[in-house]
Design a protein around this motif. Structure first.
Motif, PDB file in Angstrom:
ATOM      1  N   ALA A   1     -14.726  34.446 -62.828  1.00  0.00           N
ATOM      2  CA  ALA A   1     -15.275  33.204 -63.349  1.00  0.00           C
ATOM      3  C   ALA A   1     -16.791  33.268 -63.524  1.00  0.00           C
ATOM      4  O   ALA A   1     -17.361  32.410 -64.201  1.00  0.00           O
ATOM      5  CB  ALA A   1     -14.924  32.044 -62.418  1.00  0.00           C
ATOM      6  N   VAL A   2     -17.448  34.289 -62.928  1.00  0.00           N
ATOM      7  CA  VAL A   2     -18.913  34.357 -62.994  1.00  0.00           C
ATOM      8  C   VAL A   2     -19.419  35.650 -63.620  1.00  0.00           C
ATOM      9  O   VAL A   2     -20.630  35.845 -63.749  1.00  0.00           O
ATOM     10  CB  VAL A   2     -19.541  34.187 -61.586  1.00  0.00           C
ATOM     11  CG1 VAL A   2     -19.223  32.817 -61.023  1.00  0.00           C
ATOM     12  CG2 VAL A   2     -19.093  35.288 -60.633  1.00  0.00           C
ATOM     13  N   GLY A   3     -18.527  36.542 -64.026  1.00  0.00           N
ATOM     14  CA  GLY A   3     -18.955  37.790 -64.637  1.00  0.00           C
ATOM     15  C   GLY A   3     -17.771  38.620 -65.085  1.00  0.00           C
ATOM     16  O   GLY A   3     -16.614  38.191 -64.985  1.00  0.00           O
ATOM     17  N   THR A   4     -18.072  39.806 -65.581  1.00  0.00           N
ATOM     18  CA  THR A   4     -17.041  40.753 -66.001  1.00  0.00           C
ATOM     19  C   THR A   4     -16.754  41.687 -64.846  1.00  0.00           C
ATOM     20  O   THR A   4     -17.663  42.359 -64.339  1.00  0.00           O
ATOM     21  CB  THR A   4     -17.508  41.559 -67.221  1.00  0.00           C
ATOM     22  OG1 THR A   4     -17.806  40.661 -68.291  1.00  0.00           O
ATOM     23  CG2 THR A   4     -16.427  42.543 -67.661  1.00  0.00           C
ATOM     24  N   VAL A   5     -15.508  41.752 -64.408  1.00  0.00           N
ATOM     25  CA  VAL A   5     -15.139  42.489 -63.200  1.00  0.00           C
ATOM     26  C   VAL A   5     -14.362  43.750 -63.563  1.00  0.00           C
ATOM     27  O   VAL A   5     -13.398  43.698 -64.330  1.00  0.00           O
ATOM     28  CB  VAL A   5     -14.280  41.618 -62.261  1.00  0.00           C
ATOM     29  CG1 VAL A   5     -13.953  42.377 -60.972  1.00  0.00           C
ATOM     30  CG2 VAL A   5     -14.987  40.296 -61.947  1.00  0.00           C
ATOM     31  N   THR A   6     -14.791  44.871 -63.005  1.00  0.00           N
ATOM     32  CA  THR A   6     -14.034  46.116 -63.081  1.00  0.00           C
ATOM     33  C   THR A   6     -13.740  46.572 -61.660  1.00  0.00           C
ATOM     34  O   THR A   6     -14.643  46.649 -60.823  1.00  0.00           O
ATOM     35  CB  THR A   6     -14.809  47.220 -63.811  1.00  0.00           C
ATOM     36  OG1 THR A   6     -15.134  46.783 -65.133  1.00  0.00           O
ATOM     37  CG2 THR A   6     -13.979  48.498 -63.893  1.00  0.00           C
ATOM     38  N   VAL A   7     -12.485  46.865 -61.371  1.00  0.00           N
ATOM     39  CA  VAL A   7     -12.076  47.309 -60.043  1.00  0.00           C
ATOM     40  C   VAL A   7     -11.963  48.822 -60.021  1.00  0.00           C
ATOM     41  O   VAL A   7     -11.316  49.430 -60.874  1.00  0.00           O
ATOM     42  CB  VAL A   7     -10.731  46.677 -59.637  1.00  0.00           C
ATOM     43  CG1 VAL A   7     -10.235  47.265 -58.310  1.00  0.00           C
ATOM     44  CG2 VAL A   7     -10.858  45.164 -59.526  1.00  0.00           C
ATOM     45  N   VAL A   8     -12.639  49.426 -59.050  1.00  0.00           N
ATOM     46  CA  VAL A   8     -12.470  50.843 -58.732  1.00  0.00           C
ATOM     47  C   VAL A   8     -12.272  50.893 -57.227  1.00  0.00           C
ATOM     48  O   VAL A   8     -13.221  50.718 -56.452  1.00  0.00           O
ATOM     49  CB  VAL A   8     -13.693  51.685 -59.136  1.00  0.00           C
ATOM     50  CG1 VAL A   8     -13.464  53.155 -58.785  1.00  0.00           C
ATOM     51  CG2 VAL A   8     -13.985  51.541 -60.626  1.00  0.00           C
TER      52      VAL A   8
ATOM     53  N   ALA B   1     -13.271  33.058 -49.124  1.00  0.00           N
ATOM     54  CA  ALA B   1     -14.059  34.278 -49.303  1.00  0.00           C
ATOM     55  C   ALA B   1     -14.396  34.476 -50.775  1.00  0.00           C
ATOM     56  O   ALA B   1     -15.527  34.856 -51.124  1.00  0.00           O
ATOM     57  CB  ALA B   1     -13.291  35.480 -48.761  1.00  0.00           C
ATOM     58  N   GLY B   2     -13.420  34.226 -51.648  1.00  0.00           N
ATOM     59  CA  GLY B   2     -13.675  34.348 -53.079  1.00  0.00           C
ATOM     60  C   GLY B   2     -14.709  33.351 -53.562  1.00  0.00           C
ATOM     61  O   GLY B   2     -15.581  33.689 -54.378  1.00  0.00           O
ATOM     62  N   GLU B   3     -14.641  32.125 -53.076  1.00  0.00           N
ATOM     63  CA  GLU B   3     -15.616  31.108 -53.468  1.00  0.00           C
ATOM     64  C   GLU B   3     -17.030  31.504 -53.046  1.00  0.00           C
ATOM     65  O   GLU B   3     -17.986  31.330 -53.811  1.00  0.00           O
ATOM     66  CB  GLU B   3     -15.238  29.761 -52.848  1.00  0.00           C
ATOM     67  CG  GLU B   3     -13.971  29.150 -53.424  1.00  0.00           C
ATOM     68  CD  GLU B   3     -13.538  27.912 -52.667  1.00  0.00           C
ATOM     69  OE1 GLU B   3     -14.145  27.610 -51.605  1.00  0.00           O
ATOM     70  OE2 GLU B   3     -12.591  27.244 -53.120  1.00  0.00           O
ATOM     71  N   ILE B   4     -17.170  32.020 -51.836  1.00  0.00           N
ATOM     72  CA  ILE B   4     -18.481  32.431 -51.347  1.00  0.00           C
ATOM     73  C   ILE B   4     -19.015  33.600 -52.168  1.00  0.00           C
ATOM     74  O   ILE B   4     -20.182  33.627 -52.586  1.00  0.00           O
ATOM     75  CB  ILE B   4     -18.412  32.808 -49.857  1.00  0.00           C
ATOM     76  CG1 ILE B   4     -18.133  31.566 -49.004  1.00  0.00           C
ATOM     77  CG2 ILE B   4     -19.695  33.484 -49.388  1.00  0.00           C
ATOM     78  CD1 ILE B   4     -19.247  30.553 -48.979  1.00  0.00           C
ATOM     79  N   ALA B   5     -18.168  34.605 -52.413  1.00  0.00           N
ATOM     80  CA  ALA B   5     -18.593  35.771 -53.192  1.00  0.00           C
ATOM     81  C   ALA B   5     -19.016  35.357 -54.598  1.00  0.00           C
ATOM     82  O   ALA B   5     -20.048  35.815 -55.110  1.00  0.00           O
ATOM     83  CB  ALA B   5     -17.473  36.805 -53.249  1.00  0.00           C
ATOM     84  N   ALA B   6     -18.233  34.493 -55.227  1.00  0.00           N
ATOM     85  CA  ALA B   6     -18.563  34.050 -56.582  1.00  0.00           C
ATOM     86  C   ALA B   6     -19.855  33.237 -56.595  1.00  0.00           C
ATOM     87  O   ALA B   6     -20.676  33.370 -57.515  1.00  0.00           O
ATOM     88  CB  ALA B   6     -17.409  33.226 -57.155  1.00  0.00           C
ATOM     89  N   ALA B   7     -20.054  32.405 -55.573  1.00  0.00           N
ATOM     90  CA  ALA B   7     -21.278  31.613 -55.499  1.00  0.00           C
ATOM     91  C   ALA B   7     -22.497  32.508 -55.330  1.00  0.00           C
ATOM     92  O   ALA B   7     -23.551  32.278 -55.946  1.00  0.00           O
ATOM     93  CB  ALA B   7     -21.186  30.613 -54.351  1.00  0.00           C
ATOM     94  N   LEU B   8     -22.380  33.539 -54.515  1.00  0.00           N
ATOM     95  CA  LEU B   8     -23.502  34.453 -54.299  1.00  0.00           C
ATOM     96  C   LEU B   8     -23.837  35.235 -55.562  1.00  0.00           C
ATOM     97  O   LEU B   8     -25.013  35.351 -55.945  1.00  0.00           O
ATOM     98  CB  LEU B   8     -23.186  35.413 -53.150  1.00  0.00           C
ATOM     99  CG  LEU B   8     -23.173  34.802 -51.752  1.00  0.00           C
ATOM    100  CD1 LEU B   8     -22.596  35.790 -50.743  1.00  0.00           C
ATOM    101  CD2 LEU B   8     -24.588  34.395 -51.327  1.00  0.00           C
ATOM    102  N   VAL B   9     -22.820  35.774 -56.215  1.00  0.00           N
ATOM    103  CA  VAL B   9     -23.061  36.556 -57.437  1.00  0.00           C
ATOM    104  C   VAL B   9     -23.539  35.649 -58.567  1.00  0.00           C
ATOM    105  O   VAL B   9     -24.521  35.947 -59.258  1.00  0.00           O
ATOM    106  CB  VAL B   9     -21.794  37.324 -57.851  1.00  0.00           C
ATOM    107  CG1 VAL B   9     -22.004  37.996 -59.200  1.00  0.00           C
ATOM    108  CG2 VAL B   9     -21.437  38.359 -56.795  1.00  0.00           C
TER     109      VAL B   9
END
Length: 279
Positions: free
Chosen positions: A31-38, A166-174
């Motif tokens: 919701a806040v950027g383009t995510v690539t998982v590695v 945890a997802g909400e906090i990570a998204a808020a920080l980024v």
């Protein structure tokens, strides 16, 4: 380093690419950027900053003598395609390096997690695969965030929805870091979120506790290890100061420790103001 308002996010972990925590962070961060998982193709917890590749042609070779041939320091890193990105046959640090250096466009930030289990205290930095991936990225010049969730005493099977906070906090920080100068002051953040059955009790800017207590004994013909810190946490009887990560988590607050590589705690007051505006 200033983050873009629409950052490219590299997401990794140490629980493996199919773990519920990384799925939750992927959905929230999208919701806040383009995510690539590695991420590792299987659970690689507690491997620290170990590498599977990068010394000589292959770390599985019986002969690790140094060969100075031109290609002796290059090794293939096996992977399979995954619906979230790439599943790597390697450690969290392997994944951080591959993602930070091989992806196009280059990631603006690395997020590692969400780990099932808290990562608290200075002693854990070189042990935890979750924190180690964030540290690896920071050493490579990419700001990063390690995200873990306490599960001590939580017996239910974990689902992605359990990692929602945890997802909400990570998204808020980024999402909130753009334009703040946060990552000019900080190389990486170590974030620990309370159990999913705890009521939210705010956010605490903390320092990693320096208390470390492990016991060993020889009993009945064998060696035993006892982790006194986790025993104390289970009993809610800890020796840590009020400004530490473990104390904050037991008060059911989200703990955020701002750090510089390799292990330095930063001056938290200006960071506290920035994070207060973000969160």
């Amino acid at each position: 380093m200033e983050l873009d308002s629409d950052p490219h996010i590299l997401l990794t972990n140490d629980d493996g690419i199919d773990a519920p925590g990384i799925r939750a962070l992927h959905d929230a961060l999208s919701a806040v950027g383009t995510v690539t998982v590695v991420a590792p193709d299987r659970n690689r917890s507690a491997v620290g900053r170990s590498l599977s590749y990068g010394r000589t042609r292959s770390s599985t070779d019986d002969d690790l003598s140094l060969d100075l041939a031109a290609d002796s320091f290059t090794a293939a890193v096996p992977h399979t395609d995954h619906e979230l990105g790439y599943a790597i046959d390697g450690t969290p640090c392997d994944c951080a390096i591959v993602g930070a250096k091989a992806l196009e466009p280059t990631p603006d930030i690395v997020v590692s997690g969400c780990n099932s289990g808290a990562n608290l205290g200075a002693y854990v930095f070189s042990r935890s695969g979750t924190v180690s991936a964030a540290m690896e990225a920071a050493f490579l010049g990419t700001p990063s965030i390690a995200v873990s969730m306490d599960t001590l005493g939580y017996d239910a099977d974990l689902e992605p929805t359990d990692f929602e906070r945890a997802g909400e906090i990570a998204a808020a920080l980024v999402g909130g870091a753009a334009g703040t100068g946060l990552f000019d002051r900080v190389d990486y953040l170590n974030v620990n979120v309370p159990r999913p059955d705890c009521e939210p009790n705010g956010v605490a800017i903390t320092r990693p506790t320096e208390v470390y207590e492990m016991d060993a004994a020889f009993e009945n013909g064998g060696f035993e290890l006892t982790n006194r810190l986790w025993q104390q946490m289970a009993n809610r009887d800890i020796p840590d100061d009020e400004d530490t990560d473990r104390h904050a988590l037991l008060e059911e607050a989200v703990s955020i420790s701002p750090l510089r590589v390799p292990y330095d705690v930063v001056d938290t007051e200006p960071v506290r103001r920035i994070l207060g505006d973000i969160l």
